[in-house]
Design an enzyme around this catalytic site. Structure first.
Site, PDB file in Angstrom:
ATOM      1  N   LYS A 103      65.552  56.551  31.784  1.00 24.92           N
ATOM      2  CA  LYS A 103      65.976  55.591  30.831  1.00 24.92           C
ATOM      3  C   LYS A 103      67.348  56.133  30.273  1.00 24.92           C
ATOM      4  CE  LYS A 103      62.525  57.361  27.978  1.00 24.92           C
ATOM      5  NZ  LYS A 103      62.008  58.142  27.307  1.00 24.92           N
ATOM      6  N   GLY A 104      67.265  57.517  31.367  1.00 21.93           N
ATOM      7  CA  GLY A 104      68.691  58.937  30.935  1.00 21.93           C
ATOM      8  C   GLY A 104      69.903  58.344  32.035  1.00 21.93           C
ATOM      9  N   LYS A 146      92.802  43.143  19.646  1.00 25.36           N
ATOM     10  CA  LYS A 146      93.687  44.297  20.161  1.00 25.36           C
ATOM     11  C   LYS A 146      92.751  43.930  22.013  1.00 25.36           C
ATOM     12  CE  LYS A 146      96.054  48.043  20.457  1.00 25.36           C
ATOM     13  NZ  LYS A 146      96.186  48.411  22.029  1.00 25.36           N
TER      14      LYS A 146
END
Length: 860
Positions: free
Chosen positions: A185-186, A567
Site C-alpha cells: 500500500k505505502g 495552464k
C-alpha cells in the site's frame, strides 16, 4: 540459477548446494498465471541486491503454499519464524533468546538459501533493521526505516507527499533517505546509520520525527496507530525500528493478488502523478540497467576477522597481487556502489593490449582488448573479461615491477564517465562513453562513443570471450563538442589494428616517469547552464512573449469579461514559421528548435505561408497530463542521438494559445477574442495531437478552476477578452491562478552532502531578485535526483566564487557553503512561505535553462 520454466521438478546445484525443486508449474498468482518457476527465476535475478539488504538478519517468512488465491477465494498464509525442521543443514541460521523460549531463524546470506525459500513458497521475506555480528549477537541497527502507510481515503500519492516532507527533515539530521514502494500500500524510507545508536534510541528519534510531521501537517500525517485516527491520512509508522519488529525486505515479492515487489525507487519517480507499485517483471528489467539504487541505504557489514577472509568481488584481484611489491592499489574492501566512471589503460605488458574498465557496484568490471576499442563500426574486436579491479585503479598509471602479474608500463589512454543503456551480467553491455577531449577516443573527431560488449562464450584458461562493437547509431559528431580543435599530433594514439602506441600518450604525463595524469575532464553533456551560453536563433524574428501576473479568483473583478484556459505545466515557446521552416524560440530568445525535432512539421498544419505563434511545449504522462519532470528529460539535451533516443519515450506536444502574426500581418494590436478566432482557423491540429489548439473553457471562473483541479493540472490562465498582446510585458490582463505554490529561483551556492557524498553537492542555496539585489529564500535538496546533482556539479564548480553573492544567508546555511556566480535558474514547489520570506519545505521541480536570473519574478 533459475530452473527451466518448462520443468515440473528437478534437482539443481546452486553455489555448490544441491536442492530438489518440485511443482515448478504450480500457479502461485492466479491473476497473472505466475508460477513457482517464475518466482524462483525472479529471486535468482535479484539475489545479489536482496541479499545485500537481508543478509545476517533473522528472517521471518510469509508462506502461501497453495498460492495467494483470488479476491473471491484468498489463499491461506502461514507466518513462520522458526526454521523448518527439514531445512537443509547448510542453510545459515541463528538463535534469539526470548523471555520464555528460543527461536532459531534462517539467514538469507546466499542464493542457495534464497532458492530454498522460493521452493517452500516463502513469498514474503521480512527482516529487522539490525544484523547479527560474527559471534551471533545482535548489533545496533545499521539503518532507520519509516513505513508510510495510507489510511482509508488516502493512497500512494499522499504517501509520496509525506515522503517529500520527511526528506528535508532527515537530511537536516545528516541522514539521506531512499524510498521504496512497498508493493502493498505505502512507501518505506530507508536511511543508513553508523551503528552507534541502540534500537530504542533510533525508535525514539523516529517517533519524534513522526510527531513533528503530524504537528506540521495534521491533515496529512498521523503518528498514532489507532485506525480511527488514520482516515484520509498517512500513518508515519516509526515502530518498525523496534528491536523485535521486522519490515518486508527490499526486492521481496509480496503476497498480493498480483506479484508486486518492495521496489527501490528514485525521488524523481515519487514526483510522478502516475506513481504505482512495480511487479516482479518490471523489477527484473530495472536491475539490468539501474542495478541496486538502494545500496547506500544499507551500510556494508563490519569487517571482522572472520569476514575479512570471506570472498568478495576483489578476492581474485587481491590473490594475484602483493601490495608490498606493486604500486597498484590493493584495497581490503570493494568501493561504494552507484558510480559511472570508465577508464581505458594502455598496458605494455608481455604483449601490448588495452584494459577497458567500467565502474559497476563498487568495482571496475574489466576486459583486456588486444587491439583496443574499435573506432569504426565495420570492425569488431576481441575483448577478454578479466578479474574485477578496485575503483582506485581508475587513476592508476605507472610501472608494474618485473615478476609481478601484468608487469610493464600502464598509461591512461582515456577516461571519463559513461551512460548505461543495458547491462545483462555475463551477456551484454551497451553504453556511451564520454571521454576526454585529448583522450584516445577523440581520434576521428569525437570523444563520445557508443559501444556494445557481447559475450561469445568461454575462451582459453577459463576466460570469458566477448566482442566489442562500435554501434552504428552514434551521437552526432557535430553535437559532441569534442575533438574539433584537438591537434592530431598531440592526441592519443589510436589502438586500431594493434597500433604500437609509440606516439604521445595523450594523458599529459611522461612515459619514462610514469607520472599519473591529471584527472579526467567532465564531458560537456546536458548540464544546465546560463541561458546566455546557448545559441540564439539566426534569421528569425525574436518576439518576447507576453507574461502573466500571479493572482487568485478574487483578482478577477468582472469574470464575464474574461476567457479561461488551462495552464500547461511546460516551457513557453514562440514558434516562427517562414516558408515552411520552423524556428522554436524560448521566452528569453534561445533557439530550441533542435531540442524538439518532432515539432519541425508545424508548417504543415498552417493555412498560411508564415506565422508567429505563442504556446507551451509539454510532455504528457500516462494519464495524459502535463508532467514537468518528464519534460526535464528533454529540456537539457543537446546531442541529436540523445534527443532521438529519448523522444520515442518522451514525445512533446505544442499547445498553441495565441497568434501574433499571420502572412506578414501583425496581429498583436487585436483583441484577445479576435486573435483566438484567427488562431483556430489558421491551425489544423495534428491527428496524434503533437500540435494542437486547446479550446478556451466554456465555463465560469469557478467552474474553470474546479475543472483544472479535477484534471490534476497546474491551474488556469484568465485573459481579458479585450486585451491586446503586449510582447515582453508582464500584464495584469493575463492572470495565472495556480493550485500549487511554485517559484523560480536563482542558485547562489551549494552545500556538500553527508557520508559518502561529503565531497559532492548535497543541497542548493537559492534566492530571488529583490530590486537590484538577491534575497535568500532557503536551501533545497528534496526532489533533486542523483543524476541532477551529478550533472550540475561540474557546472557549479566552474561558476565558483569566493564570496557570497548576497548578504542575508543564515550562519547555519553559510557555514559550509560553496558560493557560485548567480547564473543558473531552477524551479521549486513549496508548502508556504515564512514571515521572514523563506520557502517552507521546498521541493526541486527542475532546471529552467529557458530562463535567466533577470526573468525570475517573486510570486509570493
Amino acid at each position: 540459477m533459475a530452473p527451466p520454466r518448462s520443468s515440473r521438478q528437478q534437482t539443481v546445484t546452486v553455489e555448490g548446494r544441491t536442492l530438489r525443486l518440485s511443482n515448478l508449474d504450480k500457479v502461485l498468482y492466479p491473476a497473472t498465471g505466475t508460477t513457482k518457476a517464475d518466482v524462483l527465476a525472479y529471486y535468482a535475478a535479484v539475489a545479489p541486491h536482496l541479499i545485500r539488504h537481508a543478509a545476517h538478519r533473522p528472517v521471518t517468512r510469509k508462506r502461501w503454499v497453495h498460492g495467494v488465491g483470488t479476491p473471491e477465494a484468498p489463499g491461506e498464509m502461514f507466518f513462520q519464524k522458526n526454521i523448518d525442521d527439514n531445512a537443509p543443514d547448510w542453510v545459515p541460521r541463528n538463535a534469539i533468546q526470548h523471555k520464555d523460549h528460543v527461536n532459531v531463524y534462517p539467514l538469507v546470506n546466499d542464493l542457495a538459501t534464497l532458492t530454498w525459500l522460493g521452493q517452500i513458497a516463502a513469498i514474503e521475506i521480512h527482516v529487522p533493521q539490525w544484523r547479527f555480528d560474527a559471534d551471533g549477537a545482535k548489533e545496533n541497527p545499521d539503518r532507520l526505516v519509516l513505513d508510510l502507510d495510507p489510511g482509508k481515503g488516502a493512497a500512494l500519492a499522499e504517501c509520496a507527499e509525506v515522503a517529500r516532507l520527511a526528506r528535508p527533515i532527515l537530511q537536516g539530521m545528516g541522514l539521506e533517505p531512499f524510498p521504496v514502494t512497498s508493493g502493498s500500500k505505502g512507501i518505506h524510507l530507508y536511511c543508513a546509520l553508523d551503528g552507534r545508536q541502540t534500537s530504542e534510541q533510533v525508535s525514539a528519534v523516529a517517533h519524534e520525527l513522526a510527531r513533528a510531521l503530524e504537528a506540521d501537517h495534521p491533515d496529512l500525517a498521523v503518528s498514532d496507530m489507532k485506525k480511527a485516527l488514520r482516515s484520509g491520512r498517512v500513518l508515519v509508522d516509526w515502530s518498525q525500528n523496534h528491536v523485535n519488529k521486522t519490515t518486508v525486505s527490499p526486492y521481496s515479492l509480496r503476497g498480493r493478488f498480483e506479484p508486486t515487489v518492495a521496489a527501490p525507487r528514485t525521488w524523481e519517480e515519487l514526483d510522478d502523478a502516475d506513481l504505482g507499485h512495480l511487479d516482479y517483471r518490471e523489477m527484473m528489467r530495472r536491475i539490468e540497467s539501474l542495478g541496486d539504487i538502494l545500496a547506500p541505504a544499507t551500510p556494508p557489514a563490519t569487517v571482522t576477522d572472520a569476514a575479512r577472509d570471506a570472498p568478495d568481488r576483489l578476492s581474485t584481484y587481491r590473490a594475484m597481487r602483493d601490495a608490498s611489491r606493486t604500486p597498484e592499489p590493493v584495497p581490503e574492501t570493494v568501493g561504494p556502489p552507484g558510480g559511472n566512471s570508465f577508464v581505458i589503460q594502455e598496458h605494455h605488458a608481455r604483449r601490448l593490449h588495452y584494459d577497458f574498465r567500467l565502474e559497476r557496484d563498487g568495482v571496475l568490471v574489466s576486459w583486456a582488448i588486444p587491439k583496443g576499442p574499435p573506432l569504426t563500426p565495420s570492425r569488431n574486436h576481441l575483448a577478454v573479461q578479466t578479474e574485477d579491479h578496485p575503483l582506485d585503479y581508475g587513476s592508476f598509471a605507472g610501472t608494474i615491477p618485473k615478476g609481478e602479474y601484468g608487469a610493464g608500463e600502464v598509461y591512461l589512454w582515456d577516461s571519463g564517465t559513461y551512460e548505461l543503456e543495458k547491462w545483462r551480467d555475463g551477456k551484454e553491455v551497451i553504453c556511451t562513453l564520454h571521454g576526454r577531449p585529448d583522450g584516445g577516443l577523440a581520434r576521428g573527431g569525437t570523444a563520445i562513443r557508443r559501444y556494445a560488449l557481447i559475450n561469445t562464450g568461454g575462451g582459453p584458461n577459463g576466460k570469458s570471450n566477448w566482442l566489442i562493437h562500435l554501434m552504428k547509431d552514434q551521437p552526432a559528431e557535430a553535437d559532441t563538442g569534442h575533438g574539433r580543435d584537438v591537434d592530431p599530433a598531440g592526441s592519443a594514439p589510436a589502438p586500431e589494428d594493434g597500433a604500437s602506441g609509440n606516439g604521445a600518450s595523450g594523458n599529459g604525463g611522461s612515459r619514462n616517469g610514469g607520472d599519473v595524469p591529471a584527472a579526467p575532464t567532465s564531458p560537456p553533456t546536458s548540464s544546465p547552464g546560463p541561458a546566455d551560453e546557448r545559441a540564439r536563433p539566426a534569421g528569425a524574428d525574436i518576439v518576447r512573449p507576453m507574461l502573466a501576473t500571479l493572482g487568485s479568483e478574487q483578482a478577477i473583478p468582472t469574470p464575464d469579461e474574461w476567457a479561461y484556459e488551462m495552464k500547461w505545466d511546460g516551457v513557453r515557446c514562440i514558434a516562427v514559421v517562414r516558408d515552411g521552416v520552423v524556428t522554436l524560440v524560448s521566452r528569453n530568445g534561445i533557439d530550441t528548435t533542435r531540442t524538439y525535432p518532432e515539432l519541425g512539421d508545424l508548417g504543415e498544419f498552417l493555412s498560411a505561408d508564415s506565422a508567429v505563434l505563442d504556446g507551451e511545449i509539454v510532455a504528457l504522462n500516462a494519464k495524459g497530463r502535463p508532467d514537468f519532470s518528464l519534460l526535464q528529460t528533454r529540456m537539457k539535451l543537446t546531442h541529436r542521438a540523445e534527443i532521438d533516443a529519448v523522444r520515442q519515450k518522451t514525445p512533446v506536444r505544442l499547445m498553441l494559445f495565441d497568434l501574433l502574426e499571420l502572412d506578414g500581418n501583425d496581429l498583436t494590436g487585436l483583441e484577445y477574442c479576435q486573435r483566438r478566432e484567427l488562431l483556430e482557423k489558421a491551425v489544423d491540429e495534428a491527428e496524434d495531437g503533437h500540435v494542437q489548439v486547446p479550446p478556451a473553457l466554456d465555463a465560469t471562473l469557478e467552474e474553470a478552476v474546479e475543472a483544472s483541479r479535477q484534471l490534476g493540472l497546474e491551474g488556469i490562465m484568465a485573459k481579458r477578452l479585450s486585451s491586446d498582446y503586449q510582447p515582453g510585458t508582464r500584464s495584469a490582463s493575463w492572470v495565472k491562478i495556480k493550485h500549487l505554490h511554485t517559484q523560480e529561483v536563482v542558485v547562489v551556492g551549494w552545500r556538500p552532502g553527508k557520508g559518502n557524498r561529503a565531497a559532492k553537492v548535497g543541497s542548493l542555496l537559492v534566492a530571488v531578485p529583490d530590486g537590484v539585489d538577491l534575497r535568500y529564500v532557503g536551501r533545497v535538496g528534496s526532489g533533486l535526483t542523483e543524476r541532477d546533482l551529478a550533472e550540475v556539479g561540474a557546472r557549479l564548480k566552474k561558476l565558483a566564487r569566493k564570496t557570497a553573492p548576497l548578504d542575508d544567508v543564515p550562519g547555519a546555511d553559510a557555514s559550509d557553503a560553496h558560493w557560485v556566480r548567480p547564473a543558473l535558474v531552477g524551479e521549486v514547489q513549496y508548502s508556504e512561505h515564512t514571515g521572514s520570506g523563506r520557502l517552507r519545505h521546498p521541493v526541486w521541480r527542475g532546471w529552467r535553462p529557458d530562463k535567466t536570473p533577470s526573468d525570475v519574478v517573486v510570486e509570493f
